[in-house]
Enzyme design. Structure first.
Site, PDB file in Angstrom:
ATOM      1  N   LYS A  29       1.779  -3.466   6.740  1.00 14.25           N
ATOM      2  CA  LYS A  29       2.236  -3.471   5.159  1.00 14.25           C
ATOM      3  C   LYS A  29       3.745  -3.125   4.994  1.00 14.25           C
ATOM      4  CE  LYS A  29      -1.740  -4.494   3.037  1.00 14.25           C
ATOM      5  NZ  LYS A  29      -2.038  -5.926   2.560  1.00 14.25           N
ATOM      6  N   TYR A  65      -2.567  -0.635  10.428  1.00 10.85           N
ATOM      7  CA  TYR A  65      -2.618  -1.253   9.025  1.00 10.85           C
ATOM      8  C   TYR A  65      -1.537  -1.059   8.231  1.00 10.85           C
ATOM      9  CZ  TYR A  65      -3.894  -1.535   4.085  1.00 10.85           C
ATOM     10  OH  TYR A  65      -3.921  -1.787   2.709  1.00 10.85           O
ATOM     11  N   SER A  75       0.876  -1.141  -0.097  1.00 11.62           N
ATOM     12  CA  SER A  75       0.163  -0.024  -0.139  1.00 11.62           C
ATOM     13  C   SER A  75       0.697   1.321   0.098  1.00 11.62           C
ATOM     14  CB  SER A  75      -0.814  -0.164   1.273  1.00 11.62           C
ATOM     15  OG  SER A  75      -1.321   1.093   1.496  1.00 11.62           O
ATOM     16  N   ALA A  76       0.548   2.407  -0.509  1.00 12.22           N
ATOM     17  CA  ALA A  76       1.029   3.577  -0.496  1.00 12.22           C
ATOM     18  C   ALA A  76       1.073   4.139   0.818  1.00 12.22           C
ATOM     19  CB  ALA A  76       0.292   4.585  -1.481  1.00 12.22           C
TER      20      ALA A  76
END
Length: 361
Positions: free
Chosen positions: A169, A165, A139-140
């Site tokens: 990642k 979250y 994810s960015a």
């Protein structure tokens, strides 16, 4: 059906979810067989029936080409049975994970336990059963609070991440790199791993058929599912978090990418890894264009043919003004670029939402 025996089989974790189901459509259309593992905690099995319909598989073909196991990655014995009974997997696309940013700040341990623990078990079993190629759904958010745009893959990651979250990642990217390095050091082992870290920006839209799309549990965490629920009459209005940012209209600017473009990137990554035979490869998956919240609301109003009501609320903690990708590297190295624009994103999202006002229910 005799030709199917030579087909490659891809293990897809979290394959019943939004991005997973769209990627499976393309995998099947491009000749792969797919084995799906999903615990259905935030997805519905019916999405695979819709995939079958889109691709045009009969029930006999589906038995061979699209199999499903309701298994939690954290349940090692159950996941082991999938590896033991299934065909040999040529690669894995790893989508499975908890993904609600807000929730992750309230129950971080659950996020760490699930997202990290499940991946550890998956990697051990992949190694044991000689599947050495993984495309990881990153994810960015791993970039944290970046001020300078656009974001290239060389921007440092890990600092300034505002939620658990995003940190899972980032941690998993580091785990995958360490794991990869441990396999290259082992001279006795002939196997070499390939790892693709795919950093998504903001996936939106749906399959153009309107058969599958994003189906969030409860109140959507992301902008566009919320906007489309207002458009279809499920919610009264949208709350825009802050209109005093340093952006053209004061609302936050993000890089939205059509889920079909994102799905194609995964299939391209599988082909790419096959050619590379080993390495860790990192790609930003975005369009390189930023749209504001108001831009998105206007485009969705146009797609659905009526006004979408919104009110302005206070800024949300942890939000930055602007975030968009530099997708050059994916274009030059992976040979992939986003083809679909804002109009297609909203048109296909509206097709899904208007056909399925309550999602899959």
């Amino acid at each position: 059906m005799g030709t199917m025996t030579t087909t490659k089989t891809i293990l897809v974790t979290g394959g019943c979810g939004f991005i997973g189901s769209h990627t499976i459509v393309l995998l099947l259309e491009q000749g792969y067989n797919v084995v799906v593992v999903d615990n259905l905690s935030n997805s519905k099995k019916v999405s695979l029936d819709r995939v079958q319909k889109i691709v045009g598989l009969d029930d006999e073909q589906r038995k061979i080409r699209l199999t499903f196991h309701e298994v939690d990655l954290c349940d090692e014995p159950a996941l082991r049975r999938v590896f033991e009974t299934g065909p040999t997997f040529d690669a894995c696309i790893h989508f499975a994970g908890l993904k609600a940013v807000g929730e992750s700040t309230r129950i971080p341990l659950k996020y760490y336990e699930n997202n990290l623990g499940g991946t550890f078990i998956l990697l051990r079993l992949m190694d044991e059963f000689n599947c050495h190629s993984i495309a990881f759904s990153s994810s960015a958010t791993v970039y944290g609070m970046v001020e300078k745009m656009p974001i290239t893959e060389s921007v440092p990651v890990g600092a300034g991440i505002t939620n658990a979250y995003g940190r899972t990642k980032y941690m998993l990217e580091e785990v995958l790199k360490d794991f990869y390095n441990s396999k290259t050091l082992d001279k006795d082992k002939k196997s070499t791993w390939t790892v693709a870290l795919l950093r998504y920006f903001n996936p939106v839209g749906a399959h153009p058929s309107g058969e599958i799309g994003e189906n969030p549990n409860g109140i959507p965490n992301n902008l566009m599912p919320y906007v489309s629920q207002v458009a279809v009459g499920r919610r009264e209005f949208l709350t825009v978090f802050g209109d005093d940012y340093d952006t053209p209209d004061g609302t936050g600017v993000r890089d939205y990418i059509h889920v079909m473009d994102l799905a194609q990137a995964h299939v391209t990554a599988i082909d790419y890894m096959t050619k590379k035979d080993h390495g860790v490869f990192t790609f930003n998956l975005g369009t390189g264009t930023g749209y504001s919240v108001v831009d998105m609301v206007k485009a969705m109003s146009k797609a659905c043919g009526h006004e979408i009501k919104y009110k302005v609320g206070p800024r949300r903690p942890g939000d930055i003004a602007t975030c968009y990708a530099d997708p050059t590297y994916a274009r030059e190295e992976l040979g992939w670029e986003a083809k679909l624009g804002l109009e297609e994103m909203c048109r296909d999202l509206w097709e899904w939402q208007s056909k399925n006002p309550n999602g899959f229910d």
